[in-house]
Design a protein around this motif. Structure first.
Motif, PDB file in Angstrom:
ATOM      1  N   LEU A   1       2.711   5.351  17.285  1.00 11.60           N
ATOM      2  CA  LEU A   1       2.322   5.210  15.877  1.00 11.60           C
ATOM      3  C   LEU A   1       2.503   6.518  15.113  1.00 11.60           C
ATOM      4  O   LEU A   1       2.966   6.521  13.966  1.00 11.60           O
TER       5      LEU A   1
ATOM      6  N   LEU B   1       4.820   7.229  11.935  1.00 11.44           N
ATOM      7  CA  LEU B   1       4.291   7.846  10.724  1.00 11.44           C
ATOM      8  C   LEU B   1       5.122   9.068  10.338  1.00 11.44           C
ATOM      9  O   LEU B   1       5.442   9.279   9.174  1.00 11.44           O
TER      10      LEU B   1
ATOM     11  N   PHE C   1       9.206   2.716   2.939  1.00  8.66           N
ATOM     12  CA  PHE C   1       8.614   1.381   2.937  1.00  8.66           C
ATOM     13  C   PHE C   1       8.888   0.646   4.245  1.00  8.66           C
ATOM     14  O   PHE C   1       8.026  -0.062   4.770  1.00  8.66           O
TER      15      PHE C   1
ATOM     16  N   GLY D   1       6.800   2.465   6.927  1.00  8.37           N
ATOM     17  CA  GLY D   1       5.388   2.226   6.623  1.00  8.37           C
ATOM     18  C   GLY D   1       5.016   0.778   6.868  1.00  8.37           C
ATOM     19  O   GLY D   1       3.952   0.471   7.426  1.00  8.37           O
TER      20      GLY D   1
ATOM     21  N   PHE E   1       0.831  -1.204   0.000  1.00  4.18           N
ATOM     22  CA  PHE E   1       0.000   0.000   0.000  1.00  4.18           C
ATOM     23  C   PHE E   1       0.862   1.249   0.000  1.00  4.18           C
ATOM     24  O   PHE E   1       0.676   2.142  -0.833  1.00  4.18           O
ATOM     25  N   VAL E   2       1.838   1.280   0.897  1.00  6.80           N
ATOM     26  CA  VAL E   2       2.710   2.455   0.972  1.00  6.80           C
ATOM     27  C   VAL E   2       3.523   2.583  -0.306  1.00  6.80           C
ATOM     28  O   VAL E   2       3.742   3.677  -0.828  1.00  6.80           O
TER      29      VAL E   2
ATOM     30  N   LEU F   1       0.384  -1.769  13.807  1.00  7.15           N
ATOM     31  CA  LEU F   1      -1.033  -1.433  13.877  1.00  7.15           C
ATOM     32  C   LEU F   1      -1.892  -2.691  13.791  1.00  7.15           C
ATOM     33  O   LEU F   1      -2.895  -2.838  14.506  1.00  7.15           O
TER      34      LEU F   1
ATOM     35  N   LEU G   1       4.884   0.141  10.527  1.00 10.71           N
ATOM     36  CA  LEU G   1       3.660   0.747  11.057  1.00 10.71           C
ATOM     37  C   LEU G   1       2.469  -0.196  10.846  1.00 10.71           C
ATOM     38  O   LEU G   1       1.677  -0.433  11.771  1.00 10.71           O
ATOM     39  N   SER G   2       2.369  -0.772   9.629  1.00  5.77           N
ATOM     40  CA  SER G   2       1.253  -1.696   9.352  1.00  5.77           C
ATOM     41  C   SER G   2       1.324  -2.893  10.281  1.00  5.77           C
ATOM     42  O   SER G   2       0.300  -3.337  10.816  1.00  5.77           O
TER      43      SER G   2
ATOM     44  N   LEU H   1      -1.633  -4.572  17.117  1.00  4.42           N
ATOM     45  CA  LEU H   1      -2.352  -3.809  18.137  1.00  4.42           C
ATOM     46  C   LEU H   1      -3.863  -3.964  17.962  1.00  4.42           C
ATOM     47  O   LEU H   1      -4.590  -4.276  18.903  1.00  4.42           O
ATOM     48  N   SER H   2      -4.331  -3.773  16.722  1.00  4.36           N
ATOM     49  CA  SER H   2      -5.779  -3.787  16.470  1.00  4.36           C
ATOM     50  C   SER H   2      -6.370  -5.166  16.707  1.00  4.36           C
ATOM     51  O   SER H   2      -7.440  -5.287  17.307  1.00  4.36           O
TER      52      SER H   2
END
Lengths: 625, 363
Positions: free
Chosen positions: B285, B289, B302, B305, B172-173, B312, B308-309, B315-316
């Motif tokens: 986070l 970012l 990349f 990013g 995505f990034v 996240l 981060l994914s 965590l989620s």
């Protein structure tokens, strides 16, 4: 900073990630807000149910003793198997969880599911009452695998004498729906056992202990982590009755195979020494939890009865009522003791023939002879002179047709009919002939055996109406006396001197002067009494009792007191459908008097302190009089 | 390699946020385990944090370009370790995910995560394309699929999904078109459907179904979800207090020092604790970012990013699980959950982010 052209593109992608992140966090916040703030109470409660358990510590019910300390109702240890449901979604699920390990009978499962609604989740649900030793061992040995099962100790009611005095003692059962709503039962909760009849019911507030509990913290495996709080159970109070179980037992043996009732009480205090009902029942059958066995066994058995006939059944008093007519007639001066009336064996009044039981008649009859031979014609005329209203007034005054106030539930009032009563009840005019029936204790006159005992006591003691009672004292478990019961005088009658003396004299003659009650005579006991034969069908049909079917035969009465000079015991005997009072009831009464005095004598020579103080007590009361 | 001015761009606040979070984690682990058979796990966690910070420091010394270049070797080694663990690894409750090294156990999947992240970032950076089409994401897809497949065979479905998250995140990034992303997701769904009928184990299916129908079987997966919600909900606004969460202390919530440590926080520290904790995480986070935004080149973007994914995602999923919105999938929460490999991998990832930022102005 050197920015490459494509970095712009990445930048927008990172922006998307940033928004996604913030959105996710807002979402998380609201999720936690929803659970922790909005639904906090709900989950808080669930969390408590999870880890807090109540282990009930059942309080033993207070013992019931007789006047000499004999145990009439006590407790035996028993074990219940119970289950905690908090880990399951429903009680049904909890039960199915243990099904393979501890199978329940269908009726047990039904009962448990029924109780499920009323018992809080953190308390155990009893699934088997009075479990066997094998079952207890089985559950205890698999505690690790089935931590939700609990072996609960429950003192179970035990009546060592089974049917002895059972309708008076009563039984216990689970709190009924009506009682749950009753403020008097506020401290009890669903599933608690409370007195349902008799002494167990009247003195439930003394007898019932207060259950204790252990509040324990358990882990997810259901094993105890620690005890948070412990409340010791408060055992119920011990009650001592005035009842003498030896006398009671003896009298019950006299009623073997008979239906009827007997009351033995002290005319000087109203304390009841025996209260016999036959048939009786075994209250042990009702002490079981989750069991309908008691009921079904009782329902189908004619030799079982919960009925306390002494206070709950109403009988016409028959000729025993003539004592009241005699008192009323003397008081109202419608006759003098020596005035004679003539008995031809029958009399015509208001156009009807009223017969006497002596076919040839009694000839000239004065009060003494009237009582001794129970002459109907004599008392018909006294009744006619008195009228129904005056008879009823004297009856009520002397304890007939009114509640005695005994410390037992469900006492009946009885009835002394009057024209007003008939008008109100049936809307019919009083027939003067009915007064004549009332004069010999027939017609609509209805009394309880206990009322007769109170009435005879008043004759014996000179006109004092005592409130009969069974409770002697209440003590705590260490034996300290909390309440001591004292005789209660309902009222003292101011009768003319001589009235009761004349009546007593007549009663003496009934037993000792060739009267109707001669079969009660016992050597060495100077007693007085009166028989009664309460007919259930009109005597005009001319058939004798023996020819009638058993359930239509007359009720046999005998009422009496002894010793004649210083009365200390009143005996009332009623044999249902027993026939003539002098034949069926008088011999029993005689045996009761004999037993009473021999037990008393025995206690004196054996030097047993309990009874001797009791008899001294009654003597001191009689000397005060 | 090391220059003084590198320190000028060092993200002290990210490091501080990470250390504070990890320290809170140590406290929570103490609370979760102090009454169990392993009362000293918090000390072990402290050791893992120390070792992780060591790795973080070591990573800082190497330029991330160099690390990206050697990533294919790390990736290969991690694949070998995964295969080794499948064949010879020690089995814990039916799952082979550990390699024992001396006194320690190593989870090769954690090594593989960082290696896959680096390799994907390197691959896309070398591709030098701004817009990615479906054919461009096929090889990266295979790069992610290899370790994902091996991890799924352990079997550890949750961790396998982590590789998907890394793949999706980096792609995505790196500029995959929305259409391409849609195609990727279609392929993933296809794999999911096929594997449901072929390779998914019964217990895995059960977890998914009981989540949809939590009342089905309280003794198992649905029970966990229920107990988690009770733990969180009963915490209320202020919590039950440190060391006094009955749900966790009395073991109604399982694995309370690893996967479900967030529910312990929710129960003992309440909504207030959750807000503070989420603030820490949000800070981390946003710092990551920010590092991505200011990175010098696509590779830096990349890597950050992608991390981060990964962060996240972990965590989620863990939080969703804690509040009962997802099936319990065995995914720990970064920086809080107990676990050596996991902590070291997370801190190594943070090291990569710090590394990218430090070198934004070099050369």
């Amino acid at each position: 900073m050197r920015l490459q052209p494509e970095m712009n593109h990445f930048y927008s992608r990172l922006k998307v990630l940033q928004y996604l992140t913030i959105l996710l966090f807002l979402f998380f916040l609201s999720a936690f807000w929803y659970l922790q703030v909005i639904h906090h109470d709900y989950y808080s409660q669930l969390s408590e149910i999870n880890h807090l358990r109540i282990v009930p510590l059942r309080a033993p019910r207070g013992a019931i003793l007789d006047c000499r300390g004999e145990l009439l109702a006590g407790n035996r240890p028993s074990y219940n198997i119970a289950i905690y449901r908090s880990e399951f979604n429903s009680a049904r699920e909890a039960l199915s969880n243990i099904r393979s390990f501890f199978p329940l009978r269908p009726e047990e499962a039904t009962a448990a599911l029924q109780n499920d609604r009323s018992i809080p989740l953190n308390r155990p649900l009893v699934i088997r009452g009075d479990a066997s030793f094998e079952e207890v061992t089985l559950v205890e040995s698999r505690k690790v695998v089935y931590p939700n099962l609990l072996v609960e100790v429950e003192p179970k009611r035990l009546y060592p004498y089974h049917q002895l005095a059972a309708p008076m003692m009563g039984y216990i059962g689970e709190l009924s729906l009506n009682e749950i709503k009753d403020p008097a039962y506020r401290r009890f909760k669903a599933g608690d056992l409370v007195g349902q009849l008799g002494i167990e019911k009247t003195y439930n507030h003394y007898l019932a202990g207060t259950d204790g509990w252990i509040k324990q913290m358990v882990n997810s495996k259901g094993s105890q982590v620690r005890v948070l709080q412990r409340q010791e159970p408060q055992p119920g109070k011990t009650i001592t009755l005035t009842l003498d179980s030896r006398l009671q037992q003896y009298i019950e043996s006299l009623f073997n195979g008979l239906r009827g009732a007997a009351v033995v009480l002290s005319p000087q205090s109203g304390e009841i020494m025996a209260m016999v009902n036959s048939p009786s029942f075994d209250p042990n059958l009702f002490a079981r939890r989750l069991s309908s066995v008691g009921w079904s066994e009782w329902l189908g058995n004619p030799f079982y009865s919960l009925q306390n006939r002494c206070i709950q059944n109403l009988y016409p008093p028959g000729s025993a009522f003539k004592l009241l007519i005699a008192i009323a007639a003397l008081e109202e001066e419608v006759i003098t003791p020596s005035a004679k009336l003539y008995c031809y064996g029958a009399i015509y009044l208001y156009g009807h023939r009223f017969s006497c039981h002596a076919l040839g008649g009694h000839g000239l009859v004065d009060l003494y002879k009237g009582i001794v031979h129970s002459c109907n014609v004599y008392f018909y005329q006294l009744g006619q002179r008195l009228g129904a209203n005056r008879i009823a007034a004297y009856a009520h005054e002397l304890g007939l047709g009114v509640k005695t106030g005994i410390d037992l539930p469900y006492e009946k009032e009885g009835l002394i009919p009057t024209p007003q009563w008939k008008e109100a009840q049936w809307g019919e005019k009083w027939n003067p002939g009915e007064t004549i029936s009332v004069a010999i204790g027939q017609g609509a006159v209805q009394v309880t055996p206990l009322q007769m005992a109170v009435f005879v006591s008043a004759i014996a003691n000179g006109g004092t109406i005592y409130q009969p009672y069974l409770l002697e004292k209440v003590a705590d478990s260490s034996g300290r006396v909390l309440v001591r019961n004292h005789p209660k005088v309902s009222r003292r009658l101011s009768l003319k001197p001589g009235t009761l003396e004349q009546v007593r004299k007549g009663m003496w003659g009934v037993v000792n002067d060739n009267g109707t009650g001669w079969r009660a005579w016992v050597e060495g006991i100077d007693m007085a009494g009166k028989t009664g034969t309460a007919q259930l069908v009109s005597s005009k049909s001319g058939v004798s009792d023996e020819m009638l079917p058993p359930d239509l035969r007359s009720h046999a009465w005998f009422v009496g007191f002894a010793p004649f000079d210083h009365p200390e015991v009143v005996v009332v005997v009623l044999v249902e459908n027993g026939g003539a009072g002098g034949v069926a009831a008088a011999p029993i009464a005689g045996k009761i008097f004999k037993a009473y005095f021999s037990i008393k004598e025995e206690a004196k020579t054996a030097g047993r302190p309990t009874l001797s103080t009791a008899s001294q007590g009654s003597k001191s009361i009689s000397s005060q009089k | 390699m090391w220059e003084r001015r590198l320190l000028a761009n060092f993200d002290w606040s990210l490091l501080a946020l990470v250390i504070v979070t990890a320290a809170v984690g140590v406290l929570l682990i103490f609370s979760a385990t102090h009454k169990t058979a392993q009362p000293h796990l918090y000390l072990t966690q402290l050791l893992w944090v120390g070792i992780g910070l060591g790795f973080l420091l070591i990573i800082l010394f190497f330029d991330y370009h160099f690390l990206a270049q050697i990533s294919k070797y790390i990736y290969s080694i991690s694949l070998l370790m995964l295969i080794y663990s499948l064949l010879f690894g020690s089995e814990v409750s039916g799952v082979r995910r550990w390699i024992r090294l001396g006194g320690f156990s190593l989870q090769p999947s954690e090594v593989a995560k960082i290696a896959t992240l680096l390799l994907l970032a390197y691959y896309y950076a070398e591709m030098e394309k701004v817009v990615l089409r479906f054919k461009d994401v096929i090889i990266p897809g295979l790069i992610a699929a290899l370790p994902a497949g091996l991890v799924a065979m352990q079997p550890n479905l949750g961790s396998a999904l982590t590789f998907v998250a890394i793949y999706l995140g980096v792609s995505f990034v790196a500029g995959a078109r929305l259409r391409t992303l849609g195609q990727i997701i279609l392929v993933l769904l296809l794999i999911a459907v096929v594997s449901w009928f072929t390779i998914l184990k019964d217990y895995q299916k059960e977890r998914l179904t009981t989540f949809l129908q939590p009342r089905l079987d309280p003794a198992d997966a649905g029970y966990q979800v229920r107990q988690l919600k009770i733990a969180v909900g009963s915490g209320g606004i202020w919590g039950k207090g440190f060391l006094s969460g009955s749900q966790s202390q009395l073991e109604f919530v399982p694995a309370q020092h690893t996967d479900f440590i967030f529910s312990l926080l929710a129960e003992e520290e309440g909504f207030v604790g959750i807000v503070l904790m989420l603030a820490l995480y949000l800070g981390i986070l946003l710092r990551i970012l920010n590092s991505a935004k200011v990175a010098r080149d696509p590779l830096g973007v990349f890597i950050t990013g992608g991390f981060l994914s990964l962060f996240l995602f972990q965590l989620s999923t863990n939080i969703s699980m804690t509040v009962g919105l997802m099936p319990t999938s065995g995914l720990p929460i970064p920086l809080l959950s107990y676990g050596g490999s996991y902590m070291i991998a997370t801190l190594a990832g943070v090291g990569l982010v710090l590394n990218v930022r430090m070198r934004r102005t070099v050369n």
